[in-house]
Design a protein around this motif. Structure first.
Motif, PDB file in Angstrom:
ATOM      1  N   ASP A   1       8.195  26.961 -17.790  1.00 11.68           N
ATOM      2  CA  ASP A   1       9.403  26.267 -18.214  1.00 11.68           C
ATOM      3  C   ASP A   1       9.073  25.480 -19.481  1.00 11.68           C
ATOM      4  N   GLU A   2       9.475  26.021 -20.628  1.00 17.43           N
ATOM      5  CA  GLU A   2       9.123  25.376 -21.892  1.00 17.43           C
ATOM      6  C   GLU A   2       9.763  24.007 -22.049  1.00 17.43           C
ATOM      7  N   GLU A   3      10.855  23.758 -21.354  1.00 22.98           N
ATOM      8  CA  GLU A   3      11.527  22.459 -21.459  1.00 22.98           C
ATOM      9  C   GLU A   3      10.827  21.387 -20.650  1.00 22.98           C
ATOM     10  N   SER A   4      10.049  21.814 -19.650  1.00 26.60           N
ATOM     11  CA  SER A   4       9.402  20.816 -18.795  1.00 26.60           C
ATOM     12  C   SER A   4       8.055  21.333 -18.306  1.00 26.60           C
ATOM     13  N   PRO A   5       7.053  21.457 -19.191  1.00 25.82           N
ATOM     14  CA  PRO A   5       5.727  21.884 -18.744  1.00 25.82           C
ATOM     15  C   PRO A   5       5.053  20.803 -17.914  1.00 25.82           C
ATOM     16  N   VAL A   6       4.260  21.241 -16.936  1.00 28.26           N
ATOM     17  CA  VAL A   6       3.630  20.291 -16.034  1.00 28.26           C
ATOM     18  C   VAL A   6       2.188  20.726 -15.772  1.00 28.26           C
TER      19      VAL A   6
ATOM     20  N   ARG B   1       3.714  15.428 -16.703  1.00 23.90           N
ATOM     21  CA  ARG B   1       4.876  16.192 -17.132  1.00 23.90           C
ATOM     22  C   ARG B   1       5.267  15.745 -18.546  1.00 23.90           C
ATOM     23  N   LEU B   2       5.426  16.718 -19.440  1.00 22.42           N
ATOM     24  CA  LEU B   2       5.738  16.426 -20.835  1.00 22.42           C
ATOM     25  C   LEU B   2       7.225  16.619 -21.090  1.00 22.42           C
ATOM     26  N   ASN B   3       7.835  15.615 -21.762  1.00 23.85           N
ATOM     27  CA  ASN B   3       9.227  15.707 -22.184  1.00 23.85           C
ATOM     28  C   ASN B   3       9.240  16.016 -23.676  1.00 23.85           C
TER      29      ASN B   3
ATOM     30  N   THR C   1       7.438  12.320 -24.665  1.00 24.64           N
ATOM     31  CA  THR C   1       6.831  11.353 -23.746  1.00 24.64           C
ATOM     32  C   THR C   1       6.100  12.111 -22.646  1.00 24.64           C
ATOM     33  N   LEU C   2       5.075  11.486 -22.130  1.00 23.41           N
ATOM     34  CA  LEU C   2       4.272  12.074 -21.075  1.00 23.41           C
ATOM     35  C   LEU C   2       4.340  11.170 -19.861  1.00 23.41           C
ATOM     36  N   SER C   3       4.870  11.698 -18.778  1.00 23.89           N
ATOM     37  CA  SER C   3       4.960  10.920 -17.540  1.00 23.89           C
ATOM     38  C   SER C   3       3.881  11.391 -16.571  1.00 23.89           C
ATOM     39  N   SER C   4       3.312  10.467 -15.843  1.00 29.36           N
ATOM     40  CA  SER C   4       2.255  10.793 -14.881  1.00 29.36           C
ATOM     41  C   SER C   4       2.661  10.315 -13.496  1.00 29.36           C
TER      42      SER C   4
END
Length: 379
Positions: A180-185, A212-214, A219-222
């Motif tokens: 998922d290019e919109e939400s790589p994890v 997860r990268l936005n 932004t990068l959320s962990s």
């Protein structure tokens, strides 16, 4: 059959077995190196390699058998001629046509062996091999259980396992999912387990983190987790019902069910006709190459140095027949009504054999021809 026919036939069969073993061994070693590397590197046990090798043997034997038949006919005839046995038989009034009886029986026997392999064993082995290859390709566990390697079981997915314990515990696990290019994890955990719960295979990670990268906000959320389940059932193609190849279609189905094959599978009528008659043409070619090898050597006279010019001529005929075989196949695929062309190499081989035996049966004509050539050379 006379005692000489039986003796000649035994010599042919023994040499045929020898040459078949040698050629199969050479070709098998050449092919097994790449097969072994591909199977073992895929995480499969050595038994899978042995199984795949056994399933490829009918195809390999069918490929080398005409060469083994030709080599046996040429070698046996040359040896009998060099040891004067063939000369004695000719001196007693035995015609080349009479001597060719043992070779013809030899061709029939090898043709029957080829029939069992080409018509029945090879299609069954190819079908089983394709099924096993599909099963191995769908074996997610075998593909993932490789220590210290970055594996790519599917497009956009990377898996790394640092260590695998004896109890099946996976340590230092990393999974990157970019499908998922919109939400790589990306997942990282200290330990993980492979669990099959009936609905699929899941990678259960313990004490890890998910990143997860936005892309829009960059932004990068962990997220820290105590345990997380990741479905890996879809990472490989486990479809065991993939389209089979032409070689895997049973001969009986090609004879009686071509209409259903054309309706359900992506094969043309020319391809089906070519594959069907190709299987039977392999039977005829065994008889043709045996007779061609024997009859060509019968053109020569006794010599302690052997019949090397005739051997070279026989080898040239073999190359010619193989070239014709490769030429007619595309023609039959384009026009199935020309299927008789697939038997052209065997027909040509038999006709050449008949002409050579006819010439060999007229020693006076051959003597005059050699005398004229000798007079010309002296002049």
């Amino acid at each position: 059959m006379s005692r000489f026919d039986g003796y000649f036939l035994r010599q042919l069969l023994i040499l045929f077995g020898f040459f078949t073993l040698v050629l199969v061994g050479v070709f098998w070693i050449t092919r097994s190196v790449s097969l072994f590397d591909r199977v073992i590197s895929g995480g499969q046990p050595a038994m899978v390699f042995l199984e795949f090798t056994a399933l490829t043997l009918p195809t390999l034997i069918r490929t080398v058998m005409p060469m083994a038949v030709f080599a046996a006919a040429v070698y046996a005839t040359n040896r009998l001629s060099r040891e004067s046995e063939m000369t004695v038989m000719l001196a007693t009034g035995t015609s080349p046509w009479r001597l060719a009886r043992a070779v013809f029986v030899f061709g029939i026997l090898t043709g029957l062996m080829m029939a069992a392999i080409s018509v029945f064993l090879r299609p069954a082995s190819v079908e089983q091999l394709e099924q096993r290859q599909a099963e191995v390709a769908g074996d997610v566990t075998a593909q993932l259980l490789n220590e210290g390697e970055f594996l790519h079981p599917a497009q956009g997915v990377t898996v790394y396992i640092g260590k695998i314990d004896l109890d099946g515990t996976l340590s230092e696990v990393f999974v990157s999912d970019r499908r998922d290019e919109e939400s790589p994890v990306s997942y990282s955990s200290k330990t993980a387990y492979l669990v099959n719960n009936g609905s699929g295979i899941h990678l259960v990670m313990v004490d890890g983190i998910a990143l997860r990268l936005n892309p829009e906000g960059r932004t990068l959320s962990s997220t820290l987790f105590a345990d997380a389940s990741y479905d890996i059932s879809e990472l490989t193609n486990s479809d065991t019902n993939a389209m089979r190849s032409l070689e895997a279609i049973p001969t009986l189905e090609l004879l009686q069910g071509r209409e259903s094959i054309l309706a359900t599978e992506q094969f043309s009528e020319g391809e089906l006709i070519e594959e069907l008659h190709q299987r039977f043409s392999w039977i005829a070619i065994c008889i043709a190459v045996a007779m061609a090898g024997f009859s060509t050597l019968m053109l020569g006279s006794f010599s302690r140095f052997g019949l090397w010019p005739q051997i070279f001529g026989a080898f040239t005929i073999l190359v010619l027949l193989e070239g014709v075989r490769g030429f007619v196949s595309p023609v039959v695929i384009d026009d199935p009504n020309l299927w008789i062309l697939l038997y052209l190499p065997a027909i040509v081989g038999v006709l050449i054999s008949c002409v050579f035996l006819l010439i060999a049966g007229r020693p006076l004509l051959r003597t005059r021809s050699r005398g004229a050539n000798g007079a010309l050379s002296q002049a």
